[in-house]
Enzyme design. Structure first.
Site, PDB file in Angstrom:
ATOM      1  N   HIS A  57       0.832  -1.211   0.000  1.00 54.87           N
ATOM      2  CA  HIS A  57       0.000   0.000   0.000  1.00 54.87           C
ATOM      3  C   HIS A  57       0.871   1.268   0.000  1.00 54.87           C
ATOM      4  O   HIS A  57       0.740   2.123  -0.879  1.00 54.87           O
ATOM      5  CB  HIS A  57      -0.916  -0.026   1.228  1.00 54.87           C
ATOM      6  CG  HIS A  57      -1.759   1.204   1.395  1.00 54.87           C
ATOM      7  ND1 HIS A  57      -3.116   1.198   1.233  1.00 54.87           N
ATOM      8  CD2 HIS A  57      -1.439   2.485   1.712  1.00 54.87           C
ATOM      9  CE1 HIS A  57      -3.590   2.414   1.428  1.00 54.87           C
ATOM     10  NE2 HIS A  57      -2.590   3.214   1.733  1.00 54.87           N
ATOM     11  N   GLU A  58       1.754   1.357   0.982  1.00 62.60           N
ATOM     12  CA  GLU A  58       2.582   2.570   1.079  1.00 62.60           C
ATOM     13  C   GLU A  58       3.493   2.685  -0.135  1.00 62.60           C
ATOM     14  O   GLU A  58       3.784   3.791  -0.606  1.00 62.60           O
ATOM     15  CB  GLU A  58       3.389   2.575   2.383  1.00 62.60           C
ATOM     16  CG  GLU A  58       2.540   2.564   3.669  1.00 62.60           C
ATOM     17  CD  GLU A  58       1.461   3.643   3.701  1.00 62.60           C
ATOM     18  OE1 GLU A  58       1.640   4.697   3.067  1.00 62.60           O
ATOM     19  OE2 GLU A  58       0.415   3.418   4.348  1.00 62.60           O
ATOM     20  N   HIS A  89       3.468   6.750  -6.814  1.00 64.11           N
ATOM     21  CA  HIS A  89       2.732   7.945  -7.248  1.00 64.11           C
ATOM     22  C   HIS A  89       3.663   9.167  -7.219  1.00 64.11           C
ATOM     23  O   HIS A  89       3.587  10.045  -8.078  1.00 64.11           O
ATOM     24  CB  HIS A  89       1.541   8.146  -6.309  1.00 64.11           C
ATOM     25  CG  HIS A  89       0.444   9.006  -6.856  1.00 64.11           C
ATOM     26  ND1 HIS A  89      -0.646   9.344  -6.111  1.00 64.11           N
ATOM     27  CD2 HIS A  89       0.260   9.609  -8.050  1.00 64.11           C
ATOM     28  CE1 HIS A  89      -1.456  10.114  -6.835  1.00 64.11           C
ATOM     29  NE2 HIS A  89      -0.924  10.285  -8.016  1.00 64.11           N
ATOM     30  N   HIS A 104       1.801   4.581  -2.821  1.00 61.43           N
ATOM     31  CA  HIS A 104       1.934   6.036  -2.669  1.00 61.43           C
ATOM     32  C   HIS A 104       3.320   6.478  -3.149  1.00 61.43           C
ATOM     33  O   HIS A 104       3.471   7.527  -3.776  1.00 61.43           O
ATOM     34  CB  HIS A 104       1.785   6.447  -1.199  1.00 61.43           C
ATOM     35  CG  HIS A 104       0.384   6.365  -0.668  1.00 61.43           C
ATOM     36  ND1 HIS A 104      -0.677   6.992  -1.273  1.00 61.43           N
ATOM     37  CD2 HIS A 104      -0.132   5.749   0.438  1.00 61.43           C
ATOM     38  CE1 HIS A 104      -1.787   6.767  -0.562  1.00 61.43           C
ATOM     39  NE2 HIS A 104      -1.477   6.010   0.476  1.00 61.43           N
TER      40      HIS A 104
HETATM   41 ZN    ZN Z   1      -2.770   5.276   1.994  1.00 60.29          ZN
END
Ligand code: ZN
Length: 702
Positions: free
Chosen positions: A493-494, A500, A497
């Site tokens: 998940h991290e 991104h 980011h």
């Molecule tokens: Zn998040």
């Protein structure tokens, strides 16, 4: 008068920190960083450097703003909006370092600085946002926008800038502006206080076990870890358990000692609600009240009305509609799950009613019974280094990125891993990964950047320096860090980011990387979780930490089957917190707001069963009181509609690494940052509107 006021503040701060008045030359924020990739020289940055750097940063930005205002030429995008984008360089440098370290590696001195800083920073922001002359120029550019030849990105930057000024109160009367300033100042201090109380409460509790029989049921790893914690606290021969999430969770899952489970979990869910010096209830009601007052001043009915306008959801009604729909689907499932647990309790001849501190324990039992699967069975295959290899493998297959470990890059703490990211032989950015819990780190997991991607005035690329922070199971004396599959997913998940930020390709800083609406920002992160547990990916990274054996097909199959297990609880626990957030922020009268009774009444209204506590109770809901997710905690599930639907785009091709789909995801979403409307970005990627079907399917709620 204004000048005098600032001087006064500087003097006061100098006194309280014992600074010399002359600016020292050894402040690393005042010189270029000659480190590899200009990573902050952490070993040279001392606590006493922050405040002088901040003050000089505010001062420099003020001069830059003044220059924009005093420009005799007609306002244009170049001489106004562009100049604003490039202002505040020093301030940005110091605040990114300070903000990151104050979350991941804080201490009393940093916390004290943060407290002193909050009102000064709030004032400085308001000095810009509420400046009439500056707003007149921005408005003029905005009103004449059709006359300028702007790129798509510049149009978006202009629109964002103008709307941010309006939303910050630039169009208010002088009286109302003054009121707003006071509110902002107080709010900034309350958030800091909330976070500091929370950290203090988390660190204050210890469950000390001194009898071996009280360890019954706990896995070996948890026991050795508790023994080393005790040793570190000078209690050799005993065992210490904390309420840091991974440690508490493991205890709740396996401890046969019901009274100790109760003790630990109660300490966890009472954080900030103990009527002591670190109680957060008064702070929360004050924040709720001030947020409402501010929203009213700006012409909105409620804080949520204000906050959601710029999100994909647009209105509170839309959010309530989605949450209500999911609540209705998930509550009966959660009730069934509770029933199944009660049956085991009865079958075992225990005479008690299922309580929240029992849920993890009996869930684990059922999982074992039904799927012959437990975290302890899978942990050996999720050694943290192998999981990180898994992240890099997926990013390589999808986007052609390579991650090379570097040992010459400065780090702020010895556990931090540092990597250089490259593609086709070219530098892309730096990634830091900081994994283990510490008393200096706040709980949860997050991703930030010491430097965001953008382009300088000459169009040269500024490469990102990204930092990923988690609180994963730490190594023990005899074992490396072995994760649960949930923790492995959190890393993915991290990492989403991080991608991104790393793949961002914009010109202006305000629209780069993760500068997108809250309910869109979790799309890039949550979509990565889908790869974490795909059999094809597990086979690559999930190797036994001792033997190197690839995770057996049988276990992969069990993980897959169990992925829809306990989803009633997972969904309801989350929704309860999301609803609590929305209810707090749609209040239109805060005069009689009592936190305990408001929380209870809200959860009763929706019919939350007593066996489940919300993922976050009000007093430790850092997301909404101190971390920018106010009226935004729903974002995770809103984004999940998008990520579930987006992952389908890969699945439909029969290849989860489909190069074309990946290229489109990068082009339309990851590289775009906030340069375009999120809904448009999504439809450009997918070729159609998102559908909620994939989400319901994945959660087994259809
Ligand atoms: Zn998040």
């Amino acid at each position: 008068m204004k000048k005098f006021f600032i001087l006064l503040i500087i003097t006061l701060i100098s006194i309280s920190f014992g600074f010399k008045n002359e600016v020292k030359n050894d402040n690393p924020f005042f010189t270029a960083w000659n480190t590899p990739f200009q990573v902050p020289p952490f070993e040279k940055i001392k606590a006493e450097h922050y405040m002088p750097a901040y003050l000089k940063g505010f001062e420099e930005q003020k001069k830059e703003i003044k220059a924009i205002i005093n420009n005799p030429k007609e306002p244009t995008f170049e001489n106004t909006i562009r100049e604003l984008e490039y202002s505040g360089d020093l301030l940005n440098r110091v605040s990114r370092v300070f903000g990151s370290l104050n979350s991941a590696n804080t201490n009393d001195t940093l916390q004290k600085i943060n407290k002193e800083l909050a009102p000064i920073a709030s004032k400085s922001r308001d000095d810009i946002n509420l400046n009439d002359s500056l707003f007149r120029r921005v408005k003029s550019v905005y009103d004449n926008r059709d006359k300028f030849k702007l790129t798509e990105e510049e149009k978006k930057v202009l629109e964002d800038t103008y709307k941010n000024f309006i939303r910050s109160g630039a169009a208010l009367s002088a009286d109302d502006k003054l009121k707003l300033r006071k509110i902002n100042e107080e709010l900034s201090m309350l958030s800091v206080q909330f976070g500091q109380n929370l950290l203090a409460e988390t660190n204050a509790f210890r469950l000390v076990v001194d009898k071996k029989e009280d360890l019954a049921g706990l896995p070996e790893g948890a026991i050795t870890q508790a023994a080393s914690s005790a040793k570190a606290m000078k209690m050799e021969g005993k065992w210490v358990f904390t309420i840091q999430y991974p440690i508490m969770e493991q205890f709740l899952k396996y401890s046969d000692k019901r009274d100790l489970r109760q003790k630990l979990f109660t300490a966890y869910f009472m954080k900030g609600d103990n009527d002591n010096d670190h109680d957060n209830k008064t702070i929360i009601s004050r924040i709720a009240r001030l947020r409402l007052d501010r929203s009213r001043l700006l012409g909105y009915n409620s804080y949520a009305g204000f906050a959601l306008e710029r999100n994909m959801a647009k209105t509170p009604e839309k959010v309530f509609e989605l949450l209500g729909q999911l609540w209705k689907a998930a509550l009966p499932v959660a009730k069934e799950e509770a029933k199944a647990q009660q049956e085991i309790i009865n079958r075992e001849g225990s005479n008690f009613k299922l309580e929240p501190w029992d849920w993890w324990y009996y869930t684990e039992k059922i999982k074992k019974e039904k799927y012959d699967l437990s975290d302890e069975l899978t942990r050996p295959y999720f050694k943290i280094d192998n999981v990180m290899d898994g992240l890099f493998y997926v990013a390589n297959r999808l986007y052609g990125l390579e991650f090379n470990r570097r040992t010459d890059i400065p780090k702020y703490q010895k556990d931090v891993n540092t990597f250089e990211v490259r593609r086709d032989g070219k530098h892309v950015g730096i990634l830091m990964i900081d994994n283990y819990p510490r008393s200096s780190k706040r709980s949860g997991a997050w991703c930030g950047a010491f430097r965001g991607q953008s382009r300088d005035r000459n169009g040269n690329m500024i490469y990102p320096i990204v930092t990923m922070v988690t609180n994963s199971t730490p190594p023990s004396a005899d074992k490396p860090s072995l994760l649960t599959s949930d923790e492995a997913s959190t890393l993915f998940h991290e990492f989403g980011h991080a991608l991104h930020q790393l793949l961002s390709n914009s010109t202006y800083p305000s629209v780069s990387g993760t500068s997108v609406p809250r309910d869109f920002v979790e799309l890039p992160s949550q979509i990565m979780e889908h790869w974490a547990l795909e059999p094809e990916v597990l086979k690559v990274y999930a190797k036994h930490y001792k033997t190197g054996e690839i995770i057996p097909h049988e276990i992969v199959r069990k993980i897959d089957m169990a992925s829809k297990f306990n989803t009633g609880f997972i969904t309801i626990e989350y929704l309860a917190a999301a609803l609590l957030d929305m209810e707090y922020h749609t209040i239109t009268d805060t005069t009689a707001l009592n936190i305990r009774s408001f929380e209870k009444a809200t959860l009763d209204k929706y019919g939350l069963i007593p066996e489940i506590k919300p993922r976050y109770r009000s007093t430790y809901f850092n997301h909404i009181w101190a971390s920018g997710y106010a009226a935004g905690y729903y974002s995770y599930i809103w984004s999940e509609i998008l990520d579930a639907d987006a992952f389908q785009a890969f699945k439909e091709t029969g290849d989860i690494f489909n190069k074309d789909v990946a290229a489109r995801f990068e082009k339309e979403i990851l590289s775009k940052g906030g340069t375009r409307d999120p809904h448009d970005m999504y439809v450009k990627f997918r070729g159609k509107e998102p559908s909620i079907d994939a989400l319901l399917e994945n959660r087994g709620l259809k």
